[in-house]
Enzyme design. Structure first.
Site, PDB file in Angstrom:
ATOM      1  N   ALA A  64       0.870  -1.166   0.000  1.00 31.44           N
ATOM      2  CA  ALA A  64       0.000   0.000   0.000  1.00 31.44           C
ATOM      3  C   ALA A  64       0.909   1.217   0.000  1.00 31.44           C
ATOM      4  CB  ALA A  64      -0.877  -0.014   1.239  1.00 31.44           C
ATOM      5  N   GLY A 109       0.660  -4.846   0.957  1.00 27.99           N
ATOM      6  CA  GLY A 109      -0.553  -4.888   0.125  1.00 27.99           C
ATOM      7  C   GLY A 109      -0.347  -5.652  -1.180  1.00 27.99           C
ATOM      8  N   GLU A 112      -0.714  -9.172  -0.241  1.00 22.28           N
ATOM      9  CA  GLU A 112      -2.147  -9.391   0.029  1.00 22.28           C
ATOM     10  C   GLU A 112      -2.951  -9.437  -1.270  1.00 22.28           C
ATOM     11  OE1 GLU A 112      -1.998  -6.009   2.815  1.00 22.28           O
ATOM     12  OE2 GLU A 112      -3.122  -7.284   4.206  1.00 22.28           O
ATOM     13  N   GLU A 132       4.425  -5.198   7.569  1.00 19.11           N
ATOM     14  CA  GLU A 132       3.736  -4.076   8.228  1.00 19.11           C
ATOM     15  C   GLU A 132       4.201  -3.835   9.650  1.00 19.11           C
ATOM     16  OE1 GLU A 132       2.329  -6.230   6.211  1.00 19.11           O
ATOM     17  OE2 GLU A 132       0.990  -5.180   4.834  1.00 19.11           O
TER      18      GLU A 132
END
Ligand code: COA
Length: 258
Positions: A64, A109, A112, A132
């Protein structure tokens, strides 16, 4: 130049995340355009399979966009997490198989995103992590849920709590990806796998995908019940008539896309 490039190549819908200068990090614009490309391809009857990849050789998606995450309130962060989850749920729920073709970094992300796809195929250069916790965060786009379901709780917690990068070979060993190739062969092998799936009965592929995916969230008895219903549905289809007749007549089946 758009942050998402999409095109159709002979029934294959290709989506390229195109922010190579930021290692294809997922900002809100990428999420929005990714969502609409998936919706478009799902509605387009000429598309039978979707391939998702990152632009450039260095990265699939490096996470992200950290710049967008650095100063959120609790409520803003919760909404952001739900937003990412909703796009990734759309990917997971796609009626057409979505294949992640991964070279370089698949971090946070990006990892993911790969987890939400149905099949992951990687180059030897691929690196995976859910880092993270090293940013003082936790995965928020489904990583704490999908990774453990895919590789088991112990291995998932090792990756999530240590936040370390793992190689493509390790990812293959733990079942995070299903195939690994030298970087120079990744595109060819991805296309080859996509073509193989495209050559199978399209309805059978869609129902097999549904049966496996839905079954994961059901008790075994319910999953088996659903499998029997879907088996009934496909068995009386023209597609199954053609596939079984072709076998008996010792010829290749001719399946049609509606
Ligand atoms: N969000 C926003 N920008 C990112 C990014 C991310 N997740 N990952 C990389 N970038 C940007 C960098 O800030 C840099 O931008 P700049 O050139 O404007 O400074 C550019 O992409 C290139 O990255 P850089 O760090 O210079 O490349 P590198 O080869 O030295 O390192 C990584 C590569 C992947 C190890 C490193 O970029 C990294 O650790 N990224 C963050 C990974 C992460 O924690 N992801 C989870 C986010 S929740």
């Amino acid at each position: 130049m758009s942050v998402i490039e999409s095109r159709i190549e002979n029934h294959l819908g290709r989506i390229i995340i195109n922010r190579p200068d930021k290692l294809n990090a997922l900002n809100n614009e990428v999420l929005e355009k990714l969502e609409s490309s998936i919706l478009d391809f799902n509605q387009d009857s000429s598309v039978g399979i979707i391939v998702l990849q990152g632009a450039g050789e260095k990265s699939f998606v490096a996470g992200a966009d950290i710049a967008e995450l650095s100063c959120l309130t609790a409520e803003q962060a919760r909404v952001q997490s739900l937003r990412g989850q909703s796009v990734f749920n759309l990917i997971e729920q796609s009626s057409k198989p979505i294949l992640a073709s991964i070279q370089g970094f698949a971090l946070g992300g990006g990892c993911e995103l790969a987890l939400a796809c149905h099949i992951r195929i990687a180059s030897e250069s691929a690196r995976f992590a859910l880092p993270e916790v090293s940013l003082g965060l936790i995965p928020g786009y489904g990583g704490t849920q999908r990774l453990a379901r895919l590789v088991g709780m112990g291995v998932a917690l090792d990756m999530i709590l240590a936040g370390e990068m793992i190689t493509a070979a390790d990812a293959l060993r733990m079942g995070l990806v299903s195939r690994v190739y030298p970087a120079t062969e990744l595109n060819t092998q991805t296309n080859k796998l996509a073509e193989t799936i495209l050559s199978r009965g399209p309805k059978a592929v869609a129902l097999a995908l549904k049966s496996v995916r839905d079954g994961l969230h059901l008790p075994l008895a319910k999953g088996l019940e659903q499998e029997a219903s879907l088996f009934g549905l496909i068995a009386e289809s023209m597609e199954a008539r053609e596939g079984t007749t072709a076998f008996l007549e010792k010829r290749k089946p001719k399946f049609h896309r509606s």
